[in-house]
Design a protein around this motif. Structure first.
Motif, short mmCIF file in Angstrom:
data_model
loop_
_atom_site.label_atom_id
_atom_site.label_comp_id
_atom_site.label_asym_id
_atom_site.label_seq_id
_atom_site.Cartn_x
_atom_site.Cartn_y
_atom_site.Cartn_z
N VAL A 79 -59.56 -4.14 131.03
CA VAL A 79 -59.62 -2.79 130.48
C VAL A 79 -61.07 -2.36 130.54
N TYR A 80 -61.32 -1.21 131.13
CA TYR A 80 -62.66 -0.69 131.30
C TYR A 80 -62.94 0.41 130.27
N TYR A 81 -64.10 0.30 129.65
CA TYR A 81 -64.51 1.24 128.62
C TYR A 81 -65.83 1.90 129.01
N CYS A 82 -65.96 3.17 128.66
CA CYS A 82 -67.26 3.79 128.74
C CYS A 82 -67.78 3.98 127.31
N ALA A 83 -69.09 4.01 127.19
CA ALA A 83 -69.71 4.11 125.88
C ALA A 83 -71.04 4.83 126.00
N ALA A 84 -71.44 5.46 124.92
CA ALA A 84 -72.72 6.18 124.88
C ALA A 84 -73.62 5.54 123.83
N GLY A 85 -74.87 5.35 124.21
CA GLY A 85 -75.79 4.73 123.27
C GLY A 85 -77.13 4.47 123.90
N ALA A 86 -77.74 3.34 123.55
CA ALA A 86 -79.03 2.99 124.10
C ALA A 86 -78.88 2.44 125.52
N TYR A 87 -79.97 2.45 126.25
CA TYR A 87 -79.96 1.85 127.59
C TYR A 87 -80.00 0.35 127.39
N SER A 88 -78.80 -0.24 127.34
CA SER A 88 -78.69 -1.63 126.91
C SER A 88 -77.53 -2.32 127.63
N ARG A 89 -77.61 -3.62 127.73
CA ARG A 89 -76.52 -4.42 128.27
C ARG A 89 -75.66 -5.00 127.15
N ALA A 90 -76.03 -4.73 125.92
CA ALA A 90 -75.31 -5.29 124.79
C ALA A 90 -74.29 -4.31 124.23
N VAL A 91 -73.12 -4.85 123.86
CA VAL A 91 -72.09 -4.02 123.24
C VAL A 91 -72.63 -3.32 122.00
N THR A 92 -73.46 -4.03 121.26
CA THR A 92 -74.00 -3.49 120.02
C THR A 92 -74.99 -2.35 120.23
N GLY A 93 -75.38 -2.10 121.45
CA GLY A 93 -76.30 -1.01 121.72
C GLY A 93 -75.64 0.35 121.80
N TYR A 94 -74.33 0.38 121.72
CA TYR A 94 -73.58 1.62 121.94
C TYR A 94 -72.82 2.03 120.68
N ALA A 95 -73.00 3.31 120.31
CA ALA A 95 -72.39 3.80 119.08
C ALA A 95 -71.05 4.50 119.32
N TYR A 96 -70.85 5.00 120.52
CA TYR A 96 -69.66 5.80 120.80
C TYR A 96 -68.90 5.19 121.96
N TRP A 97 -67.58 5.03 121.77
CA TRP A 97 -66.74 4.37 122.76
C TRP A 97 -65.54 5.22 123.12
N GLY A 98 -65.14 5.16 124.39
CA GLY A 98 -63.89 5.75 124.82
C GLY A 98 -62.75 4.78 124.58
N GLN A 99 -61.54 5.19 124.91
CA GLN A 99 -60.35 4.41 124.57
C GLN A 99 -60.03 3.33 125.58
N GLY A 100 -60.63 3.32 126.76
CA GLY A 100 -60.36 2.29 127.75
C GLY A 100 -59.29 2.68 128.74
N THR A 101 -59.43 2.16 129.95
CA THR A 101 -58.44 2.39 131.00
C THR A 101 -58.23 1.07 131.74
N GLN A 102 -56.96 0.74 132.01
CA GLN A 102 -56.61 -0.55 132.59
C GLN A 102 -56.82 -0.53 134.10
N VAL A 103 -57.50 -1.55 134.60
CA VAL A 103 -57.65 -1.77 136.03
C VAL A 103 -57.03 -3.12 136.35
N THR A 104 -56.08 -3.14 137.28
CA THR A 104 -55.44 -4.38 137.69
C THR A 104 -55.59 -4.53 139.19
N VAL A 105 -56.15 -5.65 139.60
CA VAL A 105 -56.37 -5.93 141.01
C VAL A 105 -55.48 -7.09 141.41
N SER A 106 -54.58 -6.84 142.34
CA SER A 106 -53.65 -7.87 142.78
C SER A 106 -54.21 -8.61 144.00
N SER A 107 -53.87 -9.88 144.10
CA SER A 107 -54.38 -10.69 145.21
C SER A 107 -53.44 -10.63 146.40
#
Length: 119
Positions: A91-119
């Motif tokens: 599940v992929y999420y977008c978020a707004a916040g600091a320029y950071s690689r940490a989850v804790t750096g972001y205050a605002y989150w979207g709801q997520g969208t599922q990406v499934t890659v089949s082999s």
């Protein structure tokens, strides 16, 4: 408020483009990051873009395959995903916040969208 969309089912080697819609005020005030969470795993950093100078940074696992961009109107950030692999399934999420690689750096989150890659 952020809203991610564009997920779906794709074969390995294929491409998808995710969108993150938000208000121009939100995107101009914060960096926008993409994260993903596979089933049973922790949420992990994918990439981030700043609004002012459009700087980007990516996780090593997606570097060279994924690209983050934004539209000039300032309302949408994109995650172009090429050469997808089954291990990109999450599940992929977008978020707004600091320029950071940490989850804790972001205050605002979207709801997520599922990406499934089949082999």
């Amino acid at each position: 408020q952020l809203q991610a969309s564009g997920g779906g089912l794709v074969q390995a080697g294929g491409s998808l483009r995710l969108s993150c819609a938000g208000s121009g005020r939100t995107f101009r005030s914060y960096a926008v990051g993409w994260f993903r969470q596979a089933s049973g795993k922790e949420r992990e950093f994918v990439g981030v873009i700043t609004w002012t100078d459009v700087s980007t940074s990516y996780a090593d696992s997606v570097k060279g395959r994924f690209t983050i961009s934004r539209d000039n109107a300032g309302n949408t950030v994109y995650l172009q995903m090429n050469s997808l692999k089954p291990e990109d399934t999450a599940v992929y999420y977008c978020a707004a916040g600091a320029y950071s690689r940490a989850v804790t750096g972001y205050a605002y989150w979207g709801q997520g969208t599922q990406v499934t890659v089949s082999s």
